[in-house]
Write a protein that holds these residues in place. Sequence first.
Motif, PDB file in Angstrom:
ATOM      1  N   LEU B   7       0.827  -1.209   0.000  1.00 43.43           N
ATOM      2  CA  LEU B   7       0.000   0.000   0.000  1.00 43.43           C
ATOM      3  C   LEU B   7       0.858   1.253   0.000  1.00 43.43           C
ATOM      4  O   LEU B   7       0.449   2.290  -0.509  1.00 43.43           O
ATOM      5  CB  LEU B   7      -0.889   0.009   1.248  1.00 43.43           C
ATOM      6  N   GLU B   8       2.086   1.137   0.578  1.00 43.34           N
ATOM      7  CA  GLU B   8       2.986   2.281   0.562  1.00 43.34           C
ATOM      8  C   GLU B   8       3.270   2.706  -0.882  1.00 43.34           C
ATOM      9  O   GLU B   8       3.276   3.893  -1.205  1.00 43.34           O
ATOM     10  CB  GLU B   8       4.322   1.944   1.257  1.00 43.34           C
ATOM     11  N   THR B  10       1.393   2.115  -3.462  1.00 43.73           N
ATOM     12  CA  THR B  10       0.168   2.704  -4.035  1.00 43.73           C
ATOM     13  C   THR B  10       0.086   4.179  -3.693  1.00 43.73           C
ATOM     14  O   THR B  10      -0.120   5.034  -4.564  1.00 43.73           O
ATOM     15  CB  THR B  10      -1.074   2.011  -3.436  1.00 43.73           C
ATOM     16  N   ILE B  11       0.257   4.474  -2.393  1.00 46.56           N
ATOM     17  CA  ILE B  11       0.086   5.860  -1.946  1.00 46.56           C
ATOM     18  C   ILE B  11       1.166   6.745  -2.561  1.00 46.56           C
ATOM     19  O   ILE B  11       0.888   7.841  -3.044  1.00 46.56           O
ATOM     20  CB  ILE B  11       0.098   5.921  -0.413  1.00 46.56           C
TER      21      ILE B  11
END
Lengths: 596, 391
Positions: B7-8, B10-11
């Motif tokens: 998710l890191e 993605t962000i």
Amino acid sequence: MKRLGTLAAAAALGALACLSAAGARSPKGGPRLALFAELPVLHEGRVKPLETVARSSLLILRGKQSISSRSRSLSPIEWLLDVLARPQLADEYPSLRVDDPELLSALGLSDASGRYYAFSQLAPAFKTLEDLSGQAESLDPSDRTRVQSAAMNLYGRVVLYQRLKNTLRPAQAAAFAGEAAAAAGGAAALKSGPPLQQRLAGWSFLAQMAVFRPLPPSPGARPDDWRSIGEALLEAHAGTLHPGLLPLSELADAWRAGDAAAFDRALGRHAAFARSAVPRQMRAARWEAAFQRAQPFTVGMTLYLLAGLLVMAGWLMERKGLERAAYAALAGAVAVHTAGLLARMLIEGRPPVTNLYSSAVFVGWVGGIVGVWQEKRSGGGLAAAAASVLGFCTLIIAHHLSAQGDTMEMMRAVLDSNFWLTTHVVTITMGYGSAFLAGTLAHVYLLRGALTRSLDKESAKRLVQMTYFAVCLSLFFSFVGTVLGGIWADQSWGRFWGWDPKENGALLIVLWLAIVLHARWGGFVRERGLMAMAVFGNVVTALSWFGVNMLGIGLHSYGFTEATLLWLVGFILAEFAVMCLAAIPPERWRSPQVFA
Amino acid sequence: MGPLASLELTIGSLAALMLLVALCTLGQVKLGLYGSVDTYIRSLLVWAEVPGTSLRVPVFPGGALVGVILLLNLTAAQFMRLEWSRRKAGLWLVHLGLALLFAGEFSTGFFQRDDRMVLSEGATRSWVESPRDLELAVIDATDKGFDTVYSVPERVYSKKRSIEQEAWPFSLLVKRYLPSARIEMRQSVEGGPASMATAGLGPSLVALELRRSRKDDAPEEPALFVEAVSGDRSYGTWLLSTALGGPDPGLGAEQGLTLDGRQWRFALRHRRRYLPFSLTLKRFTHESHPGTDIPRVFSSLVRLSDPARHEDRDVLISMNRPLRYGGQAFYQAGFENNDTVSILQVVKNPGWLLPYLSCVLVGLGLLIHFAGHFWPAKTTQAPSKGAGARS
């Protein structure tokens, strides 16, 4: 609580109806101004009542819908009638607003007499104004100085005022009805008086100057075949007398002479003709005049303000009763807001959002309706506070955007598609509305939690849930709206995505909301982080909504002024300040119980 | 694979994309729309000049690179991180839709052809031209029935000194290339530079070099001096420019030569693409709202004629109502010359349906996901459940 809301909504709507009816009543024994205000005319491509013409002209000329002269307050329609038919009086009214002190001194006027000037006060400076404006006109808009822009703007408004004076009758002529009769009377009637050449030139001048066309199409003519007085005079001379020409010129003369009975007689004849020629437009104009007089968005604004004050007083004084009253006021505000929105849709025959003005009205409405629903579900005045602040602010913004005149302007060919206006524009504006609601809820959390002792743990939890919901809602509408915009673009000029500033703005909102949700899901931010991010969402949304207009490029750049830029910068700085509250460590908050 | 699905990432990628989109928007003021999009979005890396030198270094990933990373991240996350349960069905749809949207934008970047067709009333066209790309056209016009066109693209004539082609009895020497020029009549410019041109229209004209502007609303008019040579022999030097138009019959005859009984024409023009069918403009309509300049309707009534497919019919093209035919779409884009000339935008994009699909999938997916999240669960609205997706 539900019944209270319904009652409040009904009461607000009733009050609105009374307000409109009261505005329509004419003083006893006086001329029938209300009927005159309801007469339909063709103005800027749309058939509308004179009430709307009066109000939008006042907005353009002096930035306000009201005017008073020598401590007597004039209704917009009285003002318009005086400009149209009694200019010697109207020229003394403070009809024109001049803000720029440098422009005032360039025109040799002192700014001691305030911001509003009468036409007669400005008259000695016309030559200078024309020169200043002429110089500015040859320059690229971005190269003009502030004074030059102000001069051009004032010059344009003076021209509009002059044209209004020459719309219904020549400003100079003492008696005009005789002229109209002479035009229709043929060669014999034209023998006396000025030579024919001079008369024809005067009629053509009237036709050119006309701001609106008051004569409805005769039965059998094309529905948009409205005539100005000048055109009707020329046609009458050519042998076709328009049935409305003589009554209207008599009406103008009667008003000039101050003869109320003659005014009413002429008005009655013209209205009877209009009712037979354009019955549908006559009814529609009547509705629109009532809508204009009721000013639902001003009423709504006041109720939103009241709701906001009540809820905050309730928190500070810890009285549940005040919270309930706030909910009732909010329900009333949303009801009035909804009524206004529906009335606009019916009058225009369009979906709710057609331009920047109506987008502001709609953003506030989305916030209001979702806020009322959330308040009903969870209570505590939390959503009521956010919704009333949002509703109040957006209606203020809409009020300032309306200064450009009639807000129900005609649509350009490329935008003229109710299907896409409904799907793309409404969806994306709902995205803006819910993003702002999330941001406003976050304000309630941060301001109340960090600066007051009144935020309890339960309320804080509910605020987080409501903000999270609004973010999800906004992501849904923003994404769907943005992609629908791309599809519209693909339909109308063959590219799905053109990286146009407005499209990019919408994309930025979607990206930011996606970041917020992923950061939350990943556990990278907790409550305060989510709130700070939602506040930043306000910044992104405001930039997308207004900021791209200041770039002056792209298909969507419309209606931007320097003042908007200052407000936007101020807003962004304020939002950053609120975000900083989230960075204050929990133990320093005045409501540390939130984190217990 | 772990970091790729994180998710890191993605962000980070979403934030990078936000920055690029913001820069692309601001950049349009200086670079123009296409310049800005090419710099920030349709690029693998964003380059910047080191101040004081002409050295260019990559400073940030470009839109294309970030897009690829996001696509990989999305795919990896879908297979490694998200459980294949009904609870996550909405998210699968969202991610599938997003993948399609990215694919659509890549397809647009690589395959979309954007041309235009300028039609005056009564005229028939079976070709479209690019509004931005140019070509040096060498035309064998000997045959009365058809022309043979050799198209030399800009990247060749702007760099190469000499251009040869087997079928040509000459080679072309590029003597001078002006990326942006103004063409004037020689007698109206006092003390203008002597012309390099010796043949065609060139000797009576002056080409004045202009500073390059990349404004979208002021297209540049380049000019080119070419000399036709064969061995030691020169046939003349021509001045070619998009400002001279052509090669229409009048002027075109002068911008060329006759050699060994074959007629050759030269032109610098917008790159043409020929269609297997033709359009004839029968009537262009432009109406305004009464009493205003606000346009109400633009429309072009055209005759579509495709002998190979036995199509011959009238079509009304108007705003929001394009004609889709032969794998391309014709849109009403503009008009000029007192409403007698209609400009159609012609777009060929094989991936045009992808965004439509994507919109439906993502919209549906978000709806399912959020509905599942908020409605059955009046008691469990807390988003902390989402953390379970990250393992």
